[in-house]
Write a protein that holds these residues in place. Structure first.
Motif, mmCIF file in Angstrom:
data_model
loop_
_atom_site.group_PDB
_atom_site.id
_atom_site.type_symbol
_atom_site.label_atom_id
_atom_site.label_comp_id
_atom_site.label_asym_id
_atom_site.label_seq_id
_atom_site.Cartn_x
_atom_site.Cartn_y
_atom_site.Cartn_z
ATOM 1 N N UNK A 139 41.828 33.811 34.325
ATOM 2 C CA UNK A 139 41.114 34.165 33.178
ATOM 3 C C UNK A 139 39.601 34.603 33.123
ATOM 4 N N UNK A 140 38.993 33.713 34.180
ATOM 5 C CA UNK A 140 37.555 34.007 34.477
ATOM 6 C C UNK A 140 37.531 35.526 35.019
ATOM 7 N N UNK A 141 38.491 35.877 35.992
ATOM 8 C CA UNK A 141 38.278 37.426 36.408
ATOM 9 C C UNK A 141 38.569 38.346 35.492
ATOM 10 N N UNK A 142 39.549 38.321 34.664
ATOM 11 C CA UNK A 142 39.840 39.182 33.480
ATOM 12 C C UNK A 142 38.673 39.058 32.657
ATOM 13 N N UNK A 143 38.122 38.000 32.255
ATOM 14 C CA UNK A 143 37.082 38.319 31.285
ATOM 15 C C UNK A 143 35.859 38.939 32.160
ATOM 16 N N UNK A 160 43.621 46.060 36.323
ATOM 17 C CA UNK A 160 43.197 46.806 37.533
ATOM 18 C C UNK A 160 43.372 48.174 37.618
ATOM 19 N N UNK A 161 44.731 48.465 36.869
ATOM 20 C CA UNK A 161 45.025 49.958 36.457
ATOM 21 C C UNK A 161 43.962 50.602 35.997
ATOM 22 N N UNK A 162 43.731 49.961 34.834
ATOM 23 C CA UNK A 162 42.405 50.540 33.744
ATOM 24 C C UNK A 162 41.036 50.964 34.743
ATOM 25 N N UNK A 163 40.833 49.963 35.603
ATOM 26 C CA UNK A 163 39.584 50.010 36.412
ATOM 27 C C UNK A 163 39.665 51.175 37.309
ATOM 28 N N UNK A 186 37.330 40.939 41.891
ATOM 29 C CA UNK A 186 37.122 39.419 41.802
ATOM 30 C C UNK A 186 38.541 39.145 40.989
ATOM 31 N N UNK A 187 39.114 39.819 40.226
ATOM 32 C CA UNK A 187 40.172 39.298 39.629
ATOM 33 C C UNK A 187 41.362 38.937 40.472
ATOM 34 N N UNK A 188 41.454 39.906 41.295
ATOM 35 C CA UNK A 188 42.560 39.381 42.512
ATOM 36 C C UNK A 188 42.266 38.341 43.350
ATOM 37 N N UNK A 189 41.004 38.335 43.724
ATOM 38 C CA UNK A 189 40.457 37.220 44.691
ATOM 39 C C UNK A 189 40.649 35.901 43.814
ATOM 40 N N UNK A 222 30.526 40.911 46.848
ATOM 41 C CA UNK A 222 30.135 40.060 45.538
ATOM 42 C C UNK A 222 31.359 39.592 45.159
ATOM 43 N N UNK A 223 32.509 40.112 44.805
ATOM 44 C CA UNK A 223 33.519 39.535 44.499
ATOM 45 C C UNK A 223 34.099 38.543 45.047
ATOM 46 N N UNK A 224 34.019 38.429 46.460
ATOM 47 C CA UNK A 224 34.584 37.376 47.221
ATOM 48 C C UNK A 224 33.649 36.194 47.068
ATOM 49 N N UNK A 225 32.121 36.403 47.277
ATOM 50 C CA UNK A 225 31.551 35.194 46.963
ATOM 51 C C UNK A 225 31.622 34.627 45.433
#
Length: 288
Positions: A236-240, A134-137, A106-109, A159-162
């Motif tokens: 920031x939303x995606x990162x948190x 994303x590298x950590x994930x 979702x971070x990327x989206x 899920x991340x797209x929606x």
């Protein structure tokens, strides 16, 4: 409950993601309930908690608040109800690590949708923190990614797209209280569950799991995320929200003996570093 609107957005997002991180563990803890039964009981308890929140916060104005949110909330609710289905279903046929890895995209989206639809700029440091996270994930769950169900992974991608679509709606209509969108998502989910469940009988254990899944995990989580997203940039939303990805595998490891590999620990450290880097970037921007 109005005090929630005075809490910084990033703090609400962190707490909301922490609540959501318990989802995989709770879904795995059901004894006999089917996917649609889990969706139904989760949605019933979720709606109870959400209505309590709305009535406590808005009192006599609750109906008006729901009406004033209009079609953006209705669309957002429909989108999120599809995510609820995807979440429960994917958690039952693939690994928790796989699902949360896919959710973390979702971070990327969010970054892409925010740039395209809201013209939100991405700073260099924020971009680096996203890549680092994303590298950590990838390191954290990469070893187990291909061990899960292919169908489960594809379904989880919804899920991340929606979620990103919901955040775009919230960010676009900042003057609207979009908590009613979560109300609509519960209504739609109950309808799905009522139609598709083969039985409405639940054991006491599954009722308790439904309560945990619907109230502290889902209701608390999404109320905080919905309010926090109003004042927080999409990237920031995606990162948190990666907080959910960090903790979800830990809970199933601690309580269900689903032992994570060393890559989980290494990836988790990298994710925390990414969150710290991004927060420093935001603080610098705020002081400029």
């Amino acid at each position: 409950m109005q005090f929630l609107y005075k809490i910084p957005g990033y703090a609400l997002l962190l707490f909301g993601a922490f609540c959501l991180s318990w989802g995989g563990f709770i879904v795995r803890s059901f004894e006999d309930a089917s996917v649609w039964q889990i969706l139904l009981i989760r949605s019933v308890f979720f709606m109870f908690a959400l209505m309590l929140f709305l009535l406590t916060t808005y009192k006599k104005n609750t109906i008006n608040v729901i009406k004033d949110a209009g079609y953006p909330a209705l669309i957002g609710g429909l989108v999120m109800s599809l995510s609820f289905i995807a979440y429960v279903y994917s958690m039952t046929i693939t690994t928790v690590a796989n699902v949360v890895f896919i959710i973390s995209t979702q971070t990327m989206f969010l970054a892409i949708f925010g740039y395209i639809f809201l013209k939100e700029k991405i700073s260099f440091i924020c971009f680096i923190s996203i890549v680092l996270a994303m590298a950590g994930i990838s390191i954290m769950v990469g070893d187990s990614f291909f061990s899960g169900s292919f169908l489960g992974n594809i379904v989880a991608l919804a899920i991340p797209i929606n979620f990103s679509i919901l955040v775009m709606i919230i960010r676009k209509y900042k003057n609207l209280d979009m908590v009613p969108a979560i109300f609509y998502s519960g209504v739609f989910s109950i309808i799905y569950g009522l139609i598709l469940s083969d039985s409405y009988s639940f054991s006491n254990h599954d009722l308790l799991m439904g309560f945990f899944l619907g109230v502290p995990q889902l209701a608390f989580g999404f109320i905080c995320i919905t309010i926090g997203s109003r004042t927080t940039a999409s990237t920031t939303v995606g990162l948190l929200m990666l907080t959910e990805t960090l903790f979800a595998p830990i809970w199933v490891w601690m309580f269900l003996n689903e032992v994570p590999p060393n890559s989980v620990i290494i990836g988790g450290v990298i994710i925390i570093a990414a969150i710290i880097i991004n927060s420093l970037d935001k603080r610098k921007a705020a002081n400029a």
